[in-house]
Design a protein around this motif. Structure first.
Motif, PDB file in Angstrom:
ATOM      1  N   VAL A   1      31.317  39.155  37.734  1.00 31.94           N
ATOM      2  CA  VAL A   1      32.134  38.464  38.738  1.00 31.94           C
ATOM      3  C   VAL A   1      32.214  36.968  38.413  1.00 31.94           C
ATOM      4  O   VAL A   1      33.287  36.358  38.492  1.00 31.94           O
ATOM      5  CB  VAL A   1      31.577  38.686  40.159  1.00 31.94           C
ATOM      6  CG1 VAL A   1      32.306  37.812  41.170  1.00 31.94           C
ATOM      7  CG2 VAL A   1      31.685  40.147  40.560  1.00 31.94           C
ATOM      8  N   SER A   2      31.089  36.390  38.008  1.00 27.77           N
ATOM      9  CA  SER A   2      31.070  34.969  37.630  1.00 27.77           C
ATOM     10  C   SER A   2      32.049  34.713  36.497  1.00 27.77           C
ATOM     11  O   SER A   2      32.774  33.714  36.500  1.00 27.77           O
ATOM     12  CB  SER A   2      29.670  34.547  37.154  1.00 27.77           C
ATOM     13  OG  SER A   2      28.785  34.548  38.222  1.00 27.77           O
TER      14      SER A   2
ATOM     15  N   LEU B   1      34.704  36.401  35.745  1.00 31.49           N
ATOM     16  CA  LEU B   1      36.066  36.527  36.259  1.00 31.49           C
ATOM     17  C   LEU B   1      36.494  35.222  36.936  1.00 31.49           C
ATOM     18  O   LEU B   1      37.644  34.797  36.833  1.00 31.49           O
ATOM     19  CB  LEU B   1      36.123  37.688  37.256  1.00 31.49           C
ATOM     20  CG  LEU B   1      37.476  38.299  37.571  1.00 31.49           C
ATOM     21  CD1 LEU B   1      38.139  38.850  36.317  1.00 31.49           C
ATOM     22  CD2 LEU B   1      37.336  39.393  38.612  1.00 31.49           C
ATOM     23  N   LYS B   2      35.547  34.583  37.607  1.00 31.11           N
ATOM     24  CA  LYS B   2      35.851  33.307  38.262  1.00 31.11           C
ATOM     25  C   LYS B   2      36.061  32.208  37.221  1.00 31.11           C
ATOM     26  O   LYS B   2      36.931  31.358  37.373  1.00 31.11           O
ATOM     27  CB  LYS B   2      34.718  32.921  39.220  1.00 31.11           C
ATOM     28  CG  LYS B   2      34.623  33.833  40.430  1.00 31.11           C
ATOM     29  CD  LYS B   2      33.579  33.353  41.406  1.00 31.11           C
ATOM     30  CE  LYS B   2      33.553  34.257  42.627  1.00 31.11           C
ATOM     31  NZ  LYS B   2      33.024  33.636  43.831  1.00 31.11           N
TER      32      LYS B   2
ATOM     33  N   GLY C   1      39.489  32.181  35.415  1.00 34.34           N
ATOM     34  CA  GLY C   1      40.548  31.578  36.229  1.00 34.34           C
ATOM     35  C   GLY C   1      41.796  32.420  36.367  1.00 34.34           C
ATOM     36  O   GLY C   1      41.860  33.564  35.918  1.00 34.34           O
TER      37      GLY C   1
ATOM     38  N   GLY D   1      43.957  33.739  33.124  1.00 36.92           N
ATOM     39  CA  GLY D   1      43.362  34.644  32.154  1.00 36.92           C
ATOM     40  C   GLY D   1      42.943  35.924  32.831  1.00 36.92           C
ATOM     41  O   GLY D   1      43.044  36.048  34.058  1.00 36.92           O
ATOM     42  N   ASP D   2      42.503  36.885  32.045  1.00 42.23           N
ATOM     43  CA  ASP D   2      42.016  38.105  32.678  1.00 42.23           C
ATOM     44  C   ASP D   2      40.938  38.788  31.844  1.00 42.23           C
ATOM     45  O   ASP D   2      40.908  38.656  30.620  1.00 42.23           O
ATOM     46  CB  ASP D   2      43.160  39.079  32.947  1.00 42.23           C
ATOM     47  CG  ASP D   2      42.888  39.915  34.198  1.00 42.23           C
ATOM     48  OD1 ASP D   2      41.783  39.793  34.767  1.00 42.23           O
ATOM     49  OD2 ASP D   2      43.764  40.680  34.608  1.00 42.23           O
TER      50      ASP D   2
ATOM     51  N   MET E   1      33.833  46.698  43.879  1.00 45.13           N
ATOM     52  CA  MET E   1      34.293  45.956  42.703  1.00 45.13           C
ATOM     53  C   MET E   1      35.351  46.748  41.918  1.00 45.13           C
ATOM     54  O   MET E   1      35.981  46.198  41.023  1.00 45.13           O
ATOM     55  CB  MET E   1      33.111  45.600  41.795  1.00 45.13           C
ATOM     56  CG  MET E   1      32.201  44.555  42.387  1.00 45.13           C
ATOM     57  SD  MET E   1      33.050  42.995  42.719  1.00 45.13           S
ATOM     58  CE  MET E   1      31.793  42.135  43.688  1.00 45.13           C
TER      59      MET E   1
ATOM     60  N   LYS F   1      37.968  47.508  43.226  1.00 40.68           N
ATOM     61  CA  LYS F   1      39.211  46.910  43.725  1.00 40.68           C
ATOM     62  C   LYS F   1      39.479  45.574  43.033  1.00 40.68           C
ATOM     63  O   LYS F   1      40.539  44.980  43.194  1.00 40.68           O
ATOM     64  CB  LYS F   1      39.125  46.657  45.240  1.00 40.68           C
ATOM     65  CG  LYS F   1      38.657  47.833  46.054  1.00 40.68           C
ATOM     66  CD  LYS F   1      39.735  48.878  46.179  1.00 40.68           C
ATOM     67  CE  LYS F   1      39.287  50.016  47.080  1.00 40.68           C
ATOM     68  NZ  LYS F   1      40.010  51.252  46.804  1.00 40.68           N
ATOM     69  N   VAL F   2      38.467  45.071  42.327  1.00 39.24           N
ATOM     70  CA  VAL F   2      38.547  43.740  41.722  1.00 39.24           C
ATOM     71  C   VAL F   2      38.866  43.819  40.235  1.00 39.24           C
ATOM     72  O   VAL F   2      39.742  43.115  39.733  1.00 39.24           O
ATOM     73  CB  VAL F   2      37.215  42.977  41.933  1.00 39.24           C
ATOM     74  CG1 VAL F   2      37.227  41.639  41.197  1.00 39.24           C
ATOM     75  CG2 VAL F   2      36.944  42.788  43.419  1.00 39.24           C
TER      76      VAL F   2
ATOM     77  N   SER G   1      47.655  37.276  35.916  1.00 35.97           N
ATOM     78  CA  SER G   1      46.312  37.672  36.297  1.00 35.97           C
ATOM     79  C   SER G   1      46.359  38.790  37.319  1.00 35.97           C
ATOM     80  O   SER G   1      47.401  39.074  37.910  1.00 35.97           O
ATOM     81  CB  SER G   1      45.562  36.481  36.896  1.00 35.97           C
ATOM     82  OG  SER G   1      46.082  36.203  38.165  1.00 35.97           O
ATOM     83  N   VAL G   2      45.198  39.403  37.550  1.00 33.73           N
ATOM     84  CA  VAL G   2      45.138  40.492  38.522  1.00 33.73           C
ATOM     85  C   VAL G   2      45.467  39.988  39.927  1.00 33.73           C
ATOM     86  O   VAL G   2      46.050  40.684  40.738  1.00 33.73           O
ATOM     87  CB  VAL G   2      43.761  41.198  38.466  1.00 33.73           C
ATOM     88  CG1 VAL G   2      42.664  40.329  39.030  1.00 33.73           C
ATOM     89  CG2 VAL G   2      43.802  42.533  39.169  1.00 33.73           C
ATOM     90  N   GLU G   3      45.120  38.704  40.187  1.00 31.76           N
ATOM     91  CA  GLU G   3      45.441  38.124  41.496  1.00 31.76           C
ATOM     92  C   GLU G   3      46.950  38.025  41.679  1.00 31.76           C
ATOM     93  O   GLU G   3      47.506  38.409  42.694  1.00 31.76           O
ATOM     94  CB  GLU G   3      44.861  36.709  41.598  1.00 31.76           C
ATOM     95  CG  GLU G   3      43.389  36.666  41.909  1.00 31.76           C
ATOM     96  CD  GLU G   3      42.868  35.245  41.890  1.00 31.76           C
ATOM     97  OE1 GLU G   3      43.178  34.507  40.940  1.00 31.76           O
ATOM     98  OE2 GLU G   3      42.154  34.883  42.818  1.00 31.76           O
TER      99      GLU G   3
ATOM    100  N   ALA H   1      48.468  41.405  42.067  1.00 31.73           N
ATOM    101  CA  ALA H   1      48.243  41.928  43.413  1.00 31.73           C
ATOM    102  C   ALA H   1      49.251  41.323  44.395  1.00 31.73           C
ATOM    103  O   ALA H   1      49.786  42.008  45.263  1.00 31.73           O
ATOM    104  CB  ALA H   1      46.818  41.624  43.861  1.00 31.73           C
TER     105      ALA H   1
END
Lengths: 134, 125
Positions: free
Chosen positions: B63-64, B66-67, B70, B73-74, B93, B95-96, B117-119, B122
Motif C-alpha cells: 500500500v505504501s 502504491l502511495k 502516485g 503511475g501504477d 485490498m 478493491k485497491v 492510474s487505477v484512481e 475508477a
C-alpha cells in the motif's frame, strides 16, 4: 521477528493435520503471525531477546491460540480495537490517500477469530484467540 | 528479499522470489519497491506467483508503494495464489490493487492504460 516463521510453520502444520480448508488455515496462521508480531513490536519494542510463549489448544474442534509475554501491556485503545473492531478497512478504494498502511493486524484478528480476549496481571500479558472449526 | 526484474517495453516486471512477505522482511520489500519507483519506473507489474504467505506488514508495504508511485503511475499484481488472494479480500485490498492471472495479462493491461492510474480509471467508470 525472524523467528515468527517458526510459530507460523507450526500452526500451519497443525491446521493441515486438522484437514482445515486452505483459506481457513491461512487465516488462522495469519492471526498467529499477527499476534506474535504485534507482541514483539509493542510489548518488547522489537527486542531480539524477547520471549513469547504460544500455546495451541484444540478441543471439540475449537482451536485456541494463546500468545503470552512479559513485556509492556497493550494500551487500552488497542485492546478496544481488538475486541470491538475498527473501521481500518472502511477506506475509499478509489482514493489512495485513505488507504491504511498499518493497524491492520488487530482488525484481522478481530474479523477472523470467533473470540478474542486480552488480559494482564501486571506481569504476564495473555492474548487469546479462538475459532470454532468447521 | 530476492527479486528478479525484467523490462517489457516501459513496464517493469518484478518477480518476488521469496515465499513469505512478513514483518521481518517487509521493510526491505518496501525499500526495493520504492527504489524501483524513485528510479523512474511508472508502470510496475509485481509477480507474486512464488509467494505463499503475506501478512499485514507485507500488505502495508504494498500500500505504501502504491502511495509513493502516485496518480501518474501504477502498480499491478499478478500470479497470486488463492490463499494469498483471500488475504486481499479479507482486507478489501482486492478493491485497491488490480490483479491478473499472468504477467502477460498484467503487462497488456498496464500498457493499455496509457498512464491512467487505477484512481482515474475508477473515476472514469
Amino acid at each position: 521477528l525472524k523467528d515468527v516463521c517458526l510459530i507460523a510453520l507450526t500452526v500451519n502444520k497443525i491446521c493441515e493435520h486438522l484437514q482445515m480448508d486452505p483459506v481457513e488455515a491461512y487465516r488462522v496462521e495469519l492471526c498467529a503471525v499477527e499476534a506474535a508480531t504485534n507482541t514483539i513490536r509493542h510489548a518488547y519494542g522489537n527486542r531480539s531477546d524477547a520471549e513469547v510463549w504460544v500455546t495451541l489448544t484444540i478441543q471439540d474442534r475449537k482451536l485456541e491460540v494463546e500468545v503470552a509475554d512479559t513485556g509492556l501491556a497493550m494500551l487500552a485503545a488497542q485492546v478496544s480495537r481488538l475486541r470491538d473492531g475498527s473501521d481500518v478497512f472502511g477506506f475509499d478504494a478509489s482514493d489512495r490517500n485513505t488507504l491504511p498502511v498499518g493497524g491492520m493486524g488487530l482488525q484481522i484478528m478481530h474479523e477472523v477469530m470467533d473470540e478474542v480476549s486480552y488480559e494482564t496481571d501486571g506481569r504476564v500479558n495473555r492474548l487469546r484467540l479462538a475459532k470454532q472449526l468447521r | 528479499m530476492r527479486f528478479e526484474q525484467t523490462m517489457v517495453g516501459d513496464v517493469l516486471v518484478a518477480k518476488v522470489l521469496d515465499s513469505r512477505i512478513v514483518a521481518d522482511v517487509a521493510p526491505r520489500f518496501k525499500h526495493q519497491l520504492t527504489d524501483y519507483i524513485t528510479g523512474g519506473n511508472r508502470s510496475i507489474v509485481l509477480d507474486l506467483g512464488a509467494v505463499s504467505f503475506i501478512d499485514s506488514s507485507g500488505l502495508g508495504a504494498l500500500v505504501s508503494s502504491l502511495k509513493v508511485i502516485g496518480r501518474d503511475g501504477d502498480l499491478v499484481l499478478c500470479g497470486i495464489a488463492g490463499t494469498v488472494a483471500s488475504m486481499f479480500k479479507l482486507t478489501r485490498m482486492d478493491k485497491v490493487f488490480r490483479m491478473y492471472g499472468t504477467t502477460e495479462e498484467a503487462v497488456a493491461a498496464i500498457s493499455s492504460d496509457d498512464g491512467v492510474s487505477v484512481e482515474q480509471a475508477a473515476l472514469r467508470n
